[in-house]
Design an enzyme around this catalytic site. Structure first.
Site, PDB file in Angstrom:
ATOM      1  CG  HIS A 149      -3.965 -43.769   1.809  1.00 18.65           C
ATOM      2  ND1 HIS A 149      -3.146 -44.697   1.209  1.00 18.65           N
ATOM      3  CD2 HIS A 149      -3.648 -43.793   3.129  1.00 18.65           C
ATOM      4  CE1 HIS A 149      -2.372 -45.262   2.120  1.00 18.65           C
ATOM      5  NE2 HIS A 149      -2.655 -44.730   3.296  1.00 18.65           N
ATOM      6  CD  GLU A 150      -4.882 -41.474   5.870  1.00 18.05           C
ATOM      7  OE1 GLU A 150      -5.128 -42.332   6.736  1.00 18.05           O
ATOM      8  OE2 GLU A 150      -3.751 -41.308   5.381  1.00 18.05           O
ATOM      9  CD  GLU A 224      -0.086 -47.089   5.181  1.00 17.85           C
ATOM     10  OE1 GLU A 224      -0.414 -46.233   4.327  1.00 17.85           O
ATOM     11  OE2 GLU A 224      -0.624 -47.176   6.301  1.00 17.85           O
TER      12      GLU A 224
END
Length: 292
Positions: A149-150, A224
């Site tokens: 995700h990062e 996000e």
């Protein structure tokens, strides 16, 4: 949340400082001789001040994150523990899978919170860091998905995109605050107009910056979902859902705690009013992944 607020506060302080300096040196000559406003000059002045503030904050982002979080940078050539080596290998493997040609710096910071973040001025100068609490609380599959995700944040260029958005917001903040300050200064005696205008600019700039931050936070929530999709693509959808469920379980356990997630481009945010949240609700993030 504190990290987002620090980014916005840094922008605000830089804008005020630049505005004062330009005013002292007579550069901000957007008031014409008749006492009106030259909107063209004001717009150029606002863009210079607004984007300068945003890009200075971006340039400082990786350094600020390291300083605030006391991040221990993990270098591949160092004598790392098994767990540290595993984190570095995950970041590098997922970064290559995401098409990054320059590997992000990798770091660990001591904290009981379960979190991770990505920051930095560019894809070539990025940082991905995880908390010690994340490594202790979650299993390997969840950690991999969170790192993915990062990495997706970095690959998507979210840091730069957010800065450009912040620059646009800053420009409107500077522009509108000076128009409002000029209007207020017209209501007082001529001998007080200069002082009132100066003070009103700062007051309105702070007020409009708070309103502008809502736009930035809305984009933070929007990005996000894209990072979740990117993480699912890199690590697998099941792993990403598993990681978000792990974060939800942790969030439920800690909802009465005073701990707060404080990093820009982080994986998890504390529950708060939707308008002032940096992250969407975890249940909604899980639902979107399952539906996708």
């Amino acid at each position: 949340m504190k990290r987002i607020l620090l980014f916005i506060l840094t922008n605000l302080l830089v804008m005020i400082t630049i505005g004062i300096i330009l005013s002292v040196f007579g550069v901000s000559s957007y008031l014409n001789e008749s006492g009106g406003i030259d909107f063209g000059s004001l717009l150029v002045f606002s863009a210079i001040v607004g984007f300068t503030g945003a890009f200075i904050s971006l340039a400082m982002s990786r350094w600020m994150a390291k300083m605030m979080m006391k991040v221990q940078v993990l270098k591949p050539e160092d004598n790392l523990s098994y767990g540290e080596r595993q984190v570095v290998d995950m970041v590098h493997r997922l970064s290559r899978a995401a098409g990054l040609t320059h590997m992000p710096e990798v770091g660990i910071y001591e904290s009981n919170e379960v979190n991770a973040f990505a920051t930095g001025p560019s894809k070539k100068r990025s940082l991905v860091a995880v908390s010690s609490g994340l490594l202790h609380e979650l299993d390997e599959n969840a950690v991999e998905a969170i790192i993915a995700h990062e990495v997706a944040h970095v690959a998507n260029g979210d840091m730069v995109t957010m800065t450009l958005l912040q620059g646009v917001v800053n420009t409107f903040v500077v522009f509108l605050s000076r128009i409002a300050a000029w209007a207020v200064s017209r209501l007082v005696k001529e001998e007080l107009a200069g002082l009132v205008h100066f003070i009103a600019v700062i007051v309105f700039q702070i007020a409009f910056s708070i309103l502008g931050s809502l736009v930035v936070l809305a984009y933070s929530r929007h990005r996000e979902f894209h990072a979740d999709a990117g993480g699912a693509h890199l690590a697998g959808r099941d792993k990403m859902i598993h990681a978000l469920r792990g974060l939800k379980a942790y969030q439920d356990r800690m909802q009465d705690s005073q701990q707060t997630a404080i990093s820009t481009l982080q994986i998890s945010g504390k529950k708060r009013s939707a308008l002032f949240s940096t992250h969407p609700d975890l249940e909604e993030r899980i639902r979107r992944l399952q539906a996708g």
